[in-house]
Write a protein that holds these residues in place. Structure first.
Motif, mmCIF file in Angstrom:
data_model
loop_
_atom_site.group_PDB
_atom_site.id
_atom_site.type_symbol
_atom_site.label_atom_id
_atom_site.label_comp_id
_atom_site.label_asym_id
_atom_site.label_seq_id
_atom_site.Cartn_x
_atom_site.Cartn_y
_atom_site.Cartn_z
ATOM 1 N N PHE A 1 -76.823 -3.372 -36.547
ATOM 2 C CA PHE A 1 -76.269 -2.296 -35.623
ATOM 3 C C PHE A 1 -75.861 -2.596 -34.135
ATOM 4 O O PHE A 1 -75.782 -1.795 -33.507
ATOM 5 N N ASN A 2 -75.574 -3.978 -34.014
ATOM 6 C CA ASN A 2 -75.534 -4.385 -32.669
ATOM 7 C C ASN A 2 -73.887 -4.621 -32.376
ATOM 8 O O ASN A 2 -73.407 -5.271 -31.233
ATOM 9 N N GLY A 3 -73.007 -4.107 -33.064
ATOM 10 C CA GLY A 3 -71.515 -4.253 -32.735
ATOM 11 C C GLY A 3 -70.896 -3.428 -31.601
ATOM 12 O O GLY A 3 -69.977 -3.004 -31.856
ATOM 13 N N PHE A 4 -71.625 -3.164 -30.510
ATOM 14 C CA PHE A 4 -71.281 -2.312 -29.356
ATOM 15 C C PHE A 4 -71.516 -2.761 -28.092
ATOM 16 O O PHE A 4 -72.309 -3.564 -27.899
ATOM 17 N N MET A 5 -70.903 -2.227 -27.245
ATOM 18 C CA MET A 5 -71.157 -2.465 -25.642
ATOM 19 C C MET A 5 -72.068 -1.305 -25.098
ATOM 20 O O MET A 5 -71.739 -0.227 -25.531
ATOM 21 N N LEU A 6 -72.758 -1.772 -23.991
ATOM 22 C CA LEU A 6 -73.544 -0.880 -23.640
ATOM 23 C C LEU A 6 -73.360 -0.976 -21.988
ATOM 24 O O LEU A 6 -73.200 -2.038 -21.438
ATOM 25 N N ASN A 7 -73.026 0.361 -21.435
ATOM 26 C CA ASN A 7 -72.861 0.379 -20.118
ATOM 27 C C ASN A 7 -73.445 1.730 -19.224
ATOM 28 O O ASN A 7 -73.572 2.604 -19.892
ATOM 29 N N THR A 8 -73.594 1.561 -18.013
ATOM 30 C CA THR A 8 -74.241 2.790 -17.278
ATOM 31 C C THR A 8 -72.951 3.396 -16.977
ATOM 32 O O THR A 8 -71.951 3.244 -16.788
ATOM 33 N N VAL A 9 -73.112 4.859 -16.660
ATOM 34 C CA VAL A 9 -72.224 5.766 -16.475
ATOM 35 C C VAL A 9 -71.898 5.934 -14.973
ATOM 36 O O VAL A 9 -72.926 6.426 -14.384
ATOM 37 N N GLN A 10 -70.998 5.495 -14.292
ATOM 38 C CA GLN A 10 -70.771 5.758 -12.757
ATOM 39 C C GLN A 10 -70.890 6.968 -12.194
ATOM 40 O O GLN A 10 -70.398 8.079 -13.190
ATOM 41 N N GLY A 11 -71.609 7.266 -11.423
ATOM 42 C CA GLY A 11 -71.914 8.859 -10.859
ATOM 43 C C GLY A 11 -72.984 9.679 -11.698
ATOM 44 O O GLY A 11 -73.129 10.677 -11.158
ATOM 45 N N SER A 12 -73.654 8.787 -12.551
ATOM 46 C CA SER A 12 -74.753 9.508 -13.313
ATOM 47 C C SER A 12 -76.072 9.518 -12.725
ATOM 48 O O SER A 12 -77.108 10.185 -13.444
ATOM 49 N N PHE A 13 -76.170 8.533 -11.837
ATOM 50 C CA PHE A 13 -77.609 8.378 -11.404
ATOM 51 C C PHE A 13 -78.363 9.529 -10.463
ATOM 52 O O PHE A 13 -77.675 9.918 -9.546
ATOM 53 N N THR A 14 -79.203 9.790 -11.010
ATOM 54 C CA THR A 14 -80.172 11.004 -10.265
ATOM 55 C C THR A 14 -81.466 10.491 -9.982
ATOM 56 O O THR A 14 -81.891 9.254 -10.311
ATOM 57 N N ALA A 15 -82.241 11.153 -9.287
ATOM 58 C CA ALA A 15 -83.819 10.848 -9.042
ATOM 59 C C ALA A 15 -84.554 10.720 -10.288
ATOM 60 O O ALA A 15 -85.645 10.024 -10.248
#
Length: 158
Positions: free
Chosen positions: A86-100
């Protein structure tokens, strides 16, 4: 001499030299690391949370993760941690999505193809700035200004 025409004494000498060389390397390593100083970082130290998570992505390859920092993270590092098939993908955080309390990650098969409606597993480390200790306001003492008095001159009569 043995049956192959080799001198047994040479093997002992080579073994002794190899042992001596190994001891020298260990000693050099101890000297190199013995004087190392402790790591120095920002003060106050940042708040850090590291954890493993999993979620089911939506139609855009996104999922929302809850964190426990209690403030908006400045940096989040994610790393896919999935079973081989199941590891055929890239993973990133989404800019502007960080909250407390939350942040979003996006799983993508390619730059234009999201991993939609699929289970993902990952590890993350979230970093937030610690609140600096409050210090009382300092006042700078002021020196009283003195107004100069005009000098008077008296002329003596001659």
């Amino acid at each position: 001499m043995n049956a192959l025409g080799r001198n047994h004494r040479g093997i002992g000498t080579r073994t002794a030299l190899a042992a001596l060389a190994g001891a020298a390397v260990v000693t050099a390593g101890a000297v190199a690391f013995g004087g190392a100083s402790a790591a120095v970082g920002p003060a106050p130290a940042p708040i850090v949370q590291a954890a493993q998570a999993s979620c089911l992505t939506d139609g855009a390859g996104l999922c929302t993760v809850t964190h426990g920092l209690g403030r908006v993270p400045e940096v989040i590092v994610v790393s896919a941690n999935t079973p081989g098939q199941f590891n055929g993908f890239m993973l990133n955080t989404v800019q502007g999505s960080f909250t407390a309390t939350t942040f979003q990650v996006r799983a993508m098969f390619s730059q234009t193809t999201p991993k939609t409606f699929g289970q993902i597993w990952f590890s993350y480390a979230a970093y937030a700035t610690a609140t600096a200790p409050t210090t009382p306001a300092t006042t700078t003492p002021t020196t009283p200004s003195m107004t100069p008095t005009p000098a008077t001159t008296s002329q003596a009569a001659s």
